[in-house]
Design an enzyme around this catalytic site. Sequence first.
Site, PDB file in Angstrom:
ATOM      1  N   GLU A 268       0.839  -1.210   0.000  1.00 32.11           N
ATOM      2  CA  GLU A 268       0.000   0.000   0.000  1.00 32.11           C
ATOM      3  C   GLU A 268       0.868   1.253   0.000  1.00 32.11           C
ATOM      4  O   GLU A 268       0.544   2.249  -0.649  1.00 32.11           O
ATOM      5  CB  GLU A 268      -0.953   0.011   1.196  1.00 32.11           C
ATOM      6  CG  GLU A 268      -1.961  -1.120   1.201  1.00 32.11           C
ATOM      7  CD  GLU A 268      -2.691  -1.280  -0.110  1.00 32.11           C
ATOM      8  OE1 GLU A 268      -3.148  -0.288  -0.686  1.00 32.11           O
ATOM      9  OE2 GLU A 268      -2.794  -2.434  -0.587  1.00 32.11           O
ATOM     10  N   TRP A 271       1.734   1.759  -3.460  1.00 32.51           N
ATOM     11  CA  TRP A 271       0.655   2.384  -4.261  1.00 32.51           C
ATOM     12  C   TRP A 271       0.733   3.907  -4.125  1.00 32.51           C
ATOM     13  O   TRP A 271       0.561   4.659  -5.076  1.00 32.51           O
ATOM     14  CB  TRP A 271      -0.731   1.915  -3.779  1.00 32.51           C
ATOM     15  CG  TRP A 271      -1.222   0.668  -4.445  1.00 32.51           C
ATOM     16  CD1 TRP A 271      -1.318  -0.565  -3.879  1.00 32.51           C
ATOM     17  CD2 TRP A 271      -1.687   0.528  -5.799  1.00 32.51           C
ATOM     18  NE1 TRP A 271      -1.819  -1.459  -4.800  1.00 32.51           N
ATOM     19  CE2 TRP A 271      -2.060  -0.810  -5.978  1.00 32.51           C
ATOM     20  CE3 TRP A 271      -1.837   1.414  -6.881  1.00 32.51           C
ATOM     21  CZ2 TRP A 271      -2.566  -1.293  -7.193  1.00 32.51           C
ATOM     22  CZ3 TRP A 271      -2.345   0.938  -8.086  1.00 32.51           C
ATOM     23  CH2 TRP A 271      -2.692  -0.401  -8.238  1.00 32.51           C
ATOM     24  N   TRP A 300     -20.699  10.645 -20.186  1.00 31.46           N
ATOM     25  CA  TRP A 300     -21.246  10.584 -18.825  1.00 31.46           C
ATOM     26  C   TRP A 300     -22.621  11.253 -18.786  1.00 31.46           C
ATOM     27  O   TRP A 300     -22.843  12.267 -19.443  1.00 31.46           O
ATOM     28  CB  TRP A 300     -20.321  11.319 -17.849  1.00 31.46           C
ATOM     29  CG  TRP A 300     -18.914  10.789 -17.769  1.00 31.46           C
ATOM     30  CD1 TRP A 300     -17.795  11.386 -18.250  1.00 31.46           C
ATOM     31  CD2 TRP A 300     -18.484   9.559 -17.173  1.00 31.46           C
ATOM     32  NE1 TRP A 300     -16.677  10.611 -17.990  1.00 31.46           N
ATOM     33  CE2 TRP A 300     -17.073   9.483 -17.320  1.00 31.46           C
ATOM     34  CE3 TRP A 300     -19.132   8.508 -16.526  1.00 31.46           C
ATOM     35  CZ2 TRP A 300     -16.307   8.410 -16.857  1.00 31.46           C
ATOM     36  CZ3 TRP A 300     -18.375   7.443 -16.061  1.00 31.46           C
ATOM     37  CH2 TRP A 300     -16.996   7.398 -16.221  1.00 31.46           C
ATOM     38  N   ASN A 335     -10.771   2.136   2.745  1.00 35.09           N
ATOM     39  CA  ASN A 335     -10.350   1.955   1.351  1.00 35.09           C
ATOM     40  C   ASN A 335     -11.325   1.111   0.528  1.00 35.09           C
ATOM     41  O   ASN A 335     -11.651   1.455  -0.609  1.00 35.09           O
ATOM     42  CB  ASN A 335      -8.953   1.333   1.291  1.00 35.09           C
ATOM     43  CG  ASN A 335      -8.479   1.174  -0.136  1.00 35.09           C
ATOM     44  OD1 ASN A 335      -8.384   2.139  -0.879  1.00 35.09           O
ATOM     45  ND2 ASN A 335      -8.233  -0.062  -0.551  1.00 35.09           N
ATOM     46  N   TRP A 353     -15.956  10.841 -13.228  1.00 35.81           N
ATOM     47  CA  TRP A 353     -15.103  10.606 -12.050  1.00 35.81           C
ATOM     48  C   TRP A 353     -14.576  11.909 -11.459  1.00 35.81           C
ATOM     49  O   TRP A 353     -14.299  11.985 -10.263  1.00 35.81           O
ATOM     50  CB  TRP A 353     -13.939   9.675 -12.409  1.00 35.81           C
ATOM     51  CG  TRP A 353     -13.064  10.161 -13.545  1.00 35.81           C
ATOM     52  CD1 TRP A 353     -13.248   9.912 -14.875  1.00 35.81           C
ATOM     53  CD2 TRP A 353     -11.885  10.964 -13.442  1.00 35.81           C
ATOM     54  NE1 TRP A 353     -12.257  10.522 -15.615  1.00 35.81           N
ATOM     55  CE2 TRP A 353     -11.404  11.169 -14.761  1.00 35.81           C
ATOM     56  CE3 TRP A 353     -11.185  11.536 -12.398  1.00 35.81           C
ATOM     57  CZ2 TRP A 353     -10.259  11.914 -15.048  1.00 35.81           C
ATOM     58  CZ3 TRP A 353     -10.042  12.286 -12.677  1.00 35.81           C
ATOM     59  CH2 TRP A 353      -9.597  12.468 -13.987  1.00 35.81           C
ATOM     60  N   TRP A 376      -9.534   7.383  -8.094  1.00 33.16           N
ATOM     61  CA  TRP A 376     -10.727   7.670  -8.912  1.00 33.16           C
ATOM     62  C   TRP A 376     -10.561   7.160 -10.335  1.00 33.16           C
ATOM     63  O   TRP A 376     -11.478   6.575 -10.909  1.00 33.16           O
ATOM     64  CB  TRP A 376     -11.050   9.171  -8.894  1.00 33.16           C
ATOM     65  CG  TRP A 376     -11.913   9.477  -7.706  1.00 33.16           C
ATOM     66  CD1 TRP A 376     -11.509   9.954  -6.504  1.00 33.16           C
ATOM     67  CD2 TRP A 376     -13.322   9.220  -7.600  1.00 33.16           C
ATOM     68  NE1 TRP A 376     -12.575  10.029  -5.642  1.00 33.16           N
ATOM     69  CE2 TRP A 376     -13.705   9.592  -6.283  1.00 33.16           C
ATOM     70  CE3 TRP A 376     -14.294   8.729  -8.452  1.00 33.16           C
ATOM     71  CZ2 TRP A 376     -15.024   9.476  -5.828  1.00 33.16           C
ATOM     72  CZ3 TRP A 376     -15.605   8.623  -7.998  1.00 33.16           C
ATOM     73  CH2 TRP A 376     -15.959   8.988  -6.719  1.00 33.16           C
TER      74      TRP A 376
HETATM   75  C1  LIG Z   1     -11.408   6.643  -4.949  1.00 30.66           C
HETATM   76  C2  LIG Z   1     -10.257   6.623  -3.967  1.00 30.66           C
HETATM   77  C3  LIG Z   1      -9.774   7.832  -3.445  1.00 30.66           C
HETATM   78  C4  LIG Z   1      -8.690   7.835  -2.544  1.00 30.66           C
HETATM   79  N1  LIG Z   1      -8.243   9.050  -2.061  1.00 30.66           N
HETATM   80  C5  LIG Z   1      -7.156   9.069  -1.227  1.00 30.66           C
HETATM   81  C6  LIG Z   1      -6.650  10.299  -0.729  1.00 30.66           C
HETATM   82  O1  LIG Z   1      -7.136  11.398  -1.060  1.00 30.66           O
HETATM   83  N2  LIG Z   1      -5.604  10.253   0.140  1.00 30.66           N
HETATM   84  C7  LIG Z   1      -5.015   9.072   0.520  1.00 30.66           C
HETATM   85  O2  LIG Z   1      -4.050   9.075   1.317  1.00 30.66           O
HETATM   86  N3  LIG Z   1      -5.459   7.893   0.032  1.00 30.66           N
HETATM   87  C8  LIG Z   1      -6.508   7.844  -0.805  1.00 30.66           C
HETATM   88  N4  LIG Z   1      -6.992   6.639  -1.269  1.00 30.66           N
HETATM   89  C9  LIG Z   1      -6.271   5.414  -0.894  1.00 30.66           C
HETATM   90  C10 LIG Z   1      -6.758   4.708   0.381  1.00 30.66           C
HETATM   91  O3  LIG Z   1      -8.139   4.545   0.370  1.00 30.66           O
HETATM   92  C11 LIG Z   1      -6.340   5.427   1.680  1.00 30.66           C
HETATM   93  O4  LIG Z   1      -4.968   5.748   1.639  1.00 30.66           O
HETATM   94  C12 LIG Z   1      -6.589   4.535   2.895  1.00 30.66           C
HETATM   95  O5  LIG Z   1      -7.935   4.179   2.987  1.00 30.66           O
HETATM   96  C13 LIG Z   1      -6.148   5.262   4.149  1.00 30.66           C
HETATM   97  O6  LIG Z   1      -6.393   4.494   5.296  1.00 30.66           O
HETATM   98  P1  LIG Z   1      -5.200   3.925   6.184  1.00 30.66           P
HETATM   99  O7  LIG Z   1      -4.259   5.022   6.530  1.00 30.66           O
HETATM  100  O8  LIG Z   1      -5.805   3.154   7.294  1.00 30.66           O
HETATM  101  O9  LIG Z   1      -4.475   2.970   5.151  1.00 30.66           O
HETATM  102  P2  LIG Z   1      -3.603   1.643   5.306  1.00 30.66           P
HETATM  103  O10 LIG Z   1      -4.381   0.534   4.718  1.00 30.66           O
HETATM  104  O11 LIG Z   1      -3.089   1.455   6.673  1.00 30.66           O
HETATM  105  O12 LIG Z   1      -2.377   1.935   4.310  1.00 30.66           O
HETATM  106  C14 LIG Z   1      -1.190   2.624   4.745  1.00 30.66           C
HETATM  107  C15 LIG Z   1      -0.940   3.841   3.888  1.00 30.66           C
HETATM  108  O13 LIG Z   1      -0.687   3.473   2.549  1.00 30.66           O
HETATM  109  C16 LIG Z   1      -1.242   4.450   1.662  1.00 30.66           C
HETATM  110  N5  LIG Z   1      -2.280   3.804   0.843  1.00 30.66           N
HETATM  111  C17 LIG Z   1      -3.089   2.783   1.205  1.00 30.66           C
HETATM  112  N6  LIG Z   1      -3.882   2.397   0.181  1.00 30.66           N
HETATM  113  C18 LIG Z   1      -3.559   3.212  -0.845  1.00 30.66           C
HETATM  114  C19 LIG Z   1      -4.030   3.332  -2.191  1.00 30.66           C
HETATM  115  N7  LIG Z   1      -4.965   2.520  -2.702  1.00 30.66           N
HETATM  116  N8  LIG Z   1      -3.506   4.310  -2.968  1.00 30.66           N
HETATM  117  C20 LIG Z   1      -2.543   5.144  -2.488  1.00 30.66           C
HETATM  118  N9  LIG Z   1      -2.051   5.070  -1.239  1.00 30.66           N
HETATM  119  C21 LIG Z   1      -2.552   4.124  -0.431  1.00 30.66           C
HETATM  120  C22 LIG Z   1      -1.847   5.536   2.532  1.00 30.66           C
HETATM  121  O14 LIG Z   1      -0.913   6.567   2.699  1.00 30.66           O
HETATM  122  C23 LIG Z   1      -2.120   4.797   3.832  1.00 30.66           C
HETATM  123  O15 LIG Z   1      -2.157   5.640   4.965  1.00 30.66           O
HETATM  124  C24 LIG Z   1      -8.072   6.614  -2.174  1.00 30.66           C
HETATM  125  C25 LIG Z   1      -8.566   5.399  -2.700  1.00 30.66           C
HETATM  126  C26 LIG Z   1      -9.633   5.416  -3.585  1.00 30.66           C
HETATM  127  C27 LIG Z   1     -10.142   4.097  -4.138  1.00 30.66           C
END
Ligand SMILES: Cc1cc2nc3c(=O)[nH]c(=O)nc-3n(C[C@H](O)[C@H](O)[C@H](O)COP(=O)(O)OP(=O)(O)OC[C@H]3O[C@@H](n4cnc5c(N)ncnc54)[C@H](O)[C@@H]3O)c2cc1C
Length: 455
Positions: A268, A271, A300, A335, A353, A376
């Site tokens: 993650e 990502w 759209w 997420n 989107w 997105w």
């Molecule tokens: C439509 C959509 C919009 C999103 N918008 C954002 C946003 O504005 N800001 C944001 O930080 N994340 C975003 N995410 C990614 C992800 O949903 C969040 O980072 C995550 O839910 C944060 O929770 P956590 O800190 O408990 O993550 P954990 O699951 O603990 O992951 C650890 C860290 O990894 C990073 N991470 C995790 N998943 C992703 C991912 N899919 N993409 C990029 N980084 C990731 C984050 O920095 C997160 O804090 C988005 C995902 C989607 C599908």
Amino acid sequence: MTTLVWFRHDLRTLDNTALTEAAKAGEVRGVYLLCPEQLDEHVIAPIRRHYLRRVLDDLAAQMAALGIPFDIVEAGHFRKVPERLASYCDQHGIERVIAHREWLVDEQRRDQACEAALPVPLTLVEDNLLGATQVMKGDGDPYKVFTPFSRQARQHIANDFPVCRRRPKAQGKAYVPETCPVFGEEVSSASWPAAEEAVLSQLRRFCAERADDYKAERDFPALDSTSRLSAALALGVISARQCLSRLRAECGDSIWDAKSGPGSWMNELLWREFYRYIAHHYPRVVMGRAFQAETEALNWGNDQALFEAWQQGQTGYPVVDAAMRQLAQTGWMHNRLRMIAASFLCKHLHIDWRWGERHFLEQLIDADFASNNGGWQWAASTGTDAAPYFRIFNPTTQAQKFDPDGRFIIHYVPELSGLSGKALYQPAAMDNYPPPIVEHRWARETTLALFQALK
Ligand SMILES: Cc1cc2nc3c(=O)[nH]c(=O)nc-3n(C[C@H](O)[C@H](O)[C@H](O)COP(=O)(O)OP(=O)(O)OC[C@H]3O[C@@H](n4cnc5c(N)ncnc54)[C@H](O)[C@@H]3O)c2cc1C
């Protein structure tokens, strides 16, 4: 020699490359340039503004404890930053400015303008990422797909494991910090740790207690199984390096196994890195353009009433409504739910989107332009590593799978309490809860037709 550390998205004193480098060279000062007009222009959520203020207060306290002068300067608009920074340098006899490199195009243009406007050199250092932004394909082009990128990135990290920097030594006598200018008062972020030490404890707890089960539990929104570090990572209260170092300290070599909990958490973090890499190498994605150019022609529907029902959590699809209410009530969304809610907006309601991307920025405490855009475009099948357009989440089966006892749904949609099984996931018409706003089968066929029309 007095070096000015210009804090941006690295609002911490530990493992801050610019601060460590500055301290090696002599006297240090720190500054943060606050741009309220830019917060408005970038539709930064009220909860995020409040969080930023608390983070800045903590940073000011830490700099004061280190005896390093630190100012929070109101700079007005983003475009005024070079001029404001130049006058700050003159005023304080600064001989060099140092800051971490930012990856998005607007920030890079601002830094170029600063280089031209400043009376002293501006040094940019690599920070806040894991170093994987350097990896390229064999032909020298940047990657477009996550899986091969992440393979290379892991290799790169294994060969050159990121090392955290120490906090600099105190430079002088501790002093009483000034408080941050008042802004972002409307919505409280008090339930989110903002102080650097508190965030580090949160990281330590997650790595010690939750990381092993992360892969098995991360998709279930009713469980407290993810780190919830995203808000702190977005402002740089901690760095990705600190996350990875702590993970390795607690979980050892299992971080290299993508099938393990710790390996899956590292994925993650990659990502996050990947979406910055994409935004940097393909800046059109952060200028409102789809990565897959042909999807710009998607027709759209953009129905305003459907959009509002989605925003308000009134679609008649319980998991979508619970997700959107979690966002409205807490400024954060799990997420799995971001994926379901985003897919629903694009592939069930046929709304562009970009509307959803903006709404998330307006609400999220962890809004991050690159990750949000990447998420997105993934959900809408317009992005780099896009979900194939024929992958259309069924919100009912997603809910049955990831909220099997309905606990999460009932918490945010209390109108449905007392229901279970099929009645909970597909409720019959009720006085206080709407029927499904669109029919799943129709929505799916319409989406397939929309994408097929592009061929
Ligand atoms: C439509 C959509 C919009 C999103 N918008 C954002 C946003 O504005 N800001 C944001 O930080 N994340 C975003 N995410 C990614 C992800 O949903 C969040 O980072 C995550 O839910 C944060 O929770 P956590 O800190 O408990 O993550 P954990 O699951 O603990 O992951 C650890 C860290 O990894 C990073 N991470 C995790 N998943 C992703 C991912 N899919 N993409 C990029 N980084 C990731 C984050 O920095 C997160 O804090 C988005 C995902 C989607 C599908």
